[in-house]
Design an enzyme around this catalytic site. Structure first.
Site, mmCIF file in Angstrom:
data_model
loop_
_atom_site.group_PDB
_atom_site.id
_atom_site.type_symbol
_atom_site.label_atom_id
_atom_site.label_comp_id
_atom_site.label_asym_id
_atom_site.label_seq_id
_atom_site.Cartn_x
_atom_site.Cartn_y
_atom_site.Cartn_z
ATOM 1 N N LYS A 85 2.299 60.233 10.841
ATOM 2 C CA LYS A 85 2.628 60.051 9.420
ATOM 3 C C LYS A 85 1.449 59.408 8.686
ATOM 4 O O LYS A 85 1.159 59.765 7.529
ATOM 5 C CB LYS A 85 3.895 59.206 9.255
ATOM 6 C CG LYS A 85 4.227 58.964 7.781
ATOM 7 C CD LYS A 85 5.655 59.206 7.423
ATOM 8 C CE LYS A 85 5.884 59.316 5.934
ATOM 9 N NZ LYS A 85 6.780 58.313 5.400
ATOM 10 N N ALA B 180 12.284 51.295 -4.234
ATOM 11 C CA ALA B 180 12.800 52.648 -4.058
ATOM 12 C C ALA B 180 13.490 52.825 -2.690
ATOM 13 O O ALA B 180 14.685 53.140 -2.613
ATOM 14 C CB ALA B 180 11.648 53.648 -4.219
HETATM 15 P P1 NAD Z 1 8.512 49.807 -3.915
HETATM 16 O O1 NAD Z 1 7.281 49.231 -4.530
HETATM 17 O O2 NAD Z 1 9.397 50.674 -4.724
HETATM 18 O O3 NAD Z 1 9.421 48.614 -3.346
HETATM 19 C C1 NAD Z 1 8.907 47.428 -2.808
HETATM 20 C C2 NAD Z 1 9.788 46.294 -3.346
HETATM 21 O O4 NAD Z 1 9.476 45.102 -2.644
HETATM 22 C C3 NAD Z 1 9.556 46.030 -4.837
HETATM 23 O O5 NAD Z 1 10.771 46.141 -5.549
HETATM 24 C C4 NAD Z 1 9.003 44.605 -4.859
HETATM 25 O O6 NAD Z 1 9.431 43.853 -5.994
HETATM 26 C C5 NAD Z 1 9.566 44.034 -3.570
HETATM 27 N N1 NAD Z 1 8.766 42.904 -3.048
HETATM 28 C C6 NAD Z 1 7.472 42.924 -2.691
HETATM 29 N N2 NAD Z 1 7.088 41.718 -2.233
HETATM 30 C C7 NAD Z 1 8.179 40.915 -2.308
HETATM 31 C C8 NAD Z 1 8.418 39.560 -1.990
HETATM 32 N N3 NAD Z 1 7.470 38.769 -1.479
HETATM 33 N N4 NAD Z 1 9.642 39.069 -2.214
HETATM 34 C C9 NAD Z 1 10.629 39.843 -2.729
HETATM 35 N N5 NAD Z 1 10.467 41.145 -3.048
HETATM 36 C C10 NAD Z 1 9.253 41.675 -2.836
HETATM 37 O O7 NAD Z 1 8.018 50.560 -2.598
HETATM 38 P P2 NAD Z 1 8.749 51.776 -1.826
HETATM 39 O O8 NAD Z 1 8.372 53.053 -2.464
HETATM 40 O O9 NAD Z 1 10.172 51.443 -1.624
HETATM 41 O O10 NAD Z 1 7.971 51.739 -0.426
HETATM 42 C C11 NAD Z 1 8.207 50.737 0.555
HETATM 43 C C12 NAD Z 1 7.481 51.150 1.839
HETATM 44 O O11 NAD Z 1 8.055 52.378 2.313
HETATM 45 C C13 NAD Z 1 5.986 51.456 1.643
HETATM 46 O O12 NAD Z 1 5.282 51.116 2.804
HETATM 47 C C14 NAD Z 1 5.951 52.965 1.450
HETATM 48 O O13 NAD Z 1 4.701 53.530 1.773
HETATM 49 C C15 NAD Z 1 7.041 53.376 2.426
HETATM 50 N N6 NAD Z 1 7.677 54.671 2.142
HETATM 51 C C16 NAD Z 1 8.014 55.008 0.865
HETATM 52 C C17 NAD Z 1 8.638 56.234 0.641
HETATM 53 C C18 NAD Z 1 9.094 56.629 -0.747
HETATM 54 O O14 NAD Z 1 9.514 57.791 -0.926
HETATM 55 N N7 NAD Z 1 9.096 55.750 -1.739
HETATM 56 C C19 NAD Z 1 8.884 57.100 1.714
HETATM 57 C C20 NAD Z 1 8.554 56.700 3.008
HETATM 58 C C21 NAD Z 1 7.940 55.471 3.213
#
Ligand code: NAD
Length: 307
Positions: A184, A10
């Protein structure tokens, strides 16, 4: 100037998309096969506040060969170390690495792979979601605060602040970002775990006196542990910020609810309440609420047979 987004779920899609639209050279890295195939075949689709489709490069980390100028890490916290291991081939002694993951303690993991002068730590209030493989849901606006963890890296960090700002990501170089990272974490530590455990929205949780006592106690534990590690935290200001967030986001299910309850995925609890409980133990500071919340979330992962 080549940027890799290491973890293009995301948030990675949001940052990658905005950089790509601003004309920057960017490559998404991920391991999710259906997502990679969808983007390679039909492009990255954007829905939400506006609709778009961009043909942005995406591959698995081990397929990347060009050396990186800049890497933005966006895995989930428990996936960070495996990702860093898979990036070794594209990292040089000049590659800057930015971490905007939620939670605490990530710099200790990153330092094992990246020299301190090249590590940027930060916090973001941008949000993003995925509607399925290849489709990102982008709504609302946000910002980023970041800092080089070593003063010697500050001047070079400004190059990447400018790069991200040219992509509209609203980045501020923060002379002391650590309290913001903890603040946060307090928001996540009071809302994510509780709403996931009670299966409710933020507004539903914050509506009772009992819940507010839990919130206050969790914040107190975060502040005690944070201050003992040298982070300056204003407990009342954090409470006010958490309460304000609970009103603004009242109708939302936090991301841990989405992970645990809606999608049956492992959570980042060990890097939020769990990190405070662990640090508290090592410092002799009691954190019974953070311990119990962490244990309950893991128990729920177990009940739901999530691995
Ligand atoms: P997500 O699960 O949507 O994305 C993580 C991605 O990383 C996945 O697509 C996964 O396949 C990939 N991945 C994981 N390990 C991998 C590896 N070894 N090799 C290749 N790809 C790999 O997570 P997200 O929602 O994007 O969140 C990411 C971080 O940002 C988290 O720490 C979350 O708490 C933080 N965050 C998220 C939001 C939000 O609105 N989604 C907002 C602020 C902060």
């Amino acid at each position: 100037m080549l940027t890799y987004i290491a973890g293009s779920g995301a948030m990675g899609c949001r940052f990658g998309y905005q950089l790509f639209k601003a004309g920057k050279e960017v490559i998404l890295l991920d391991k999710w096969e259906d997502h990679i195939k969808a983007i390679q075949k039909d492009g990255l689709k954007i829905v939400g506040d506006h609709e778009d489709c961009v043909h942005i490069p995406i591959m698995r980390p081990e397929e990347a060969t060009q050396k990186a100028d800049f890497i933005v890490l966006f895995t989930k916290a428990m996936q960070l170390e495996t990702m860093l291991q898979s990036l070794k081939g594209i990292i040089t002694d000049k590659t800057k690495v930015l971490c905007l993951l939620n939670g605490l303690g990530h710099e200790d993991v990153i330092k094992k792979y990246i020299p301190e002068k090249n590590i940027l730590m930060g916090v973001t209030v941008w949000t993003a979601g995925l509607k399925g493989p290849g489709t990102a849901l982008l709504t609302a606006t946000g910002s980023v605060n970041l800092q080089s963890i070593d003063q010697s890296g500050e001047k070079e960090a400004m190059v990447f602040v400018d790069l991200l700002n040219e992509a509209g990501l609203k980045v501020t170089y923060d002379e002391d970002v650590v309290p913001s990272i903890w603040r946060k974490a307090c928001v996540n530590g009071t809302m994510n775990s509780t709403c996931a455990l009670l299966d409710c929205t933020i507004g539903e949780f914050f509506a009772s006196e009992e819940a507010l006592r839990v919130v206050d106690t969790i914040i107190h534990e975060f502040v005690m542990v944070g201050e003992a590690t040298g982070v300056k935290l204003d407990e009342q200001a954090i409470k006010d910020y958490v309460m304000h967030t609970s009103v603004v986001a009242a109708g939302h299910y936090p991301s841990m609810h989405q992970d645990l309850v809606q999608n049956h995925r492992l959570t980042e609890i060990d890097y939020i309440n769990g990190a405070v409980a662990k640090k508290g133990d090592s410092l002799g500071i009691p954190t019974p609420y953070c311990h119990m919340i962490t244990d309950l979330v893991h128990a729920k992962e177990h009940v739901l047979k999530i691995q």
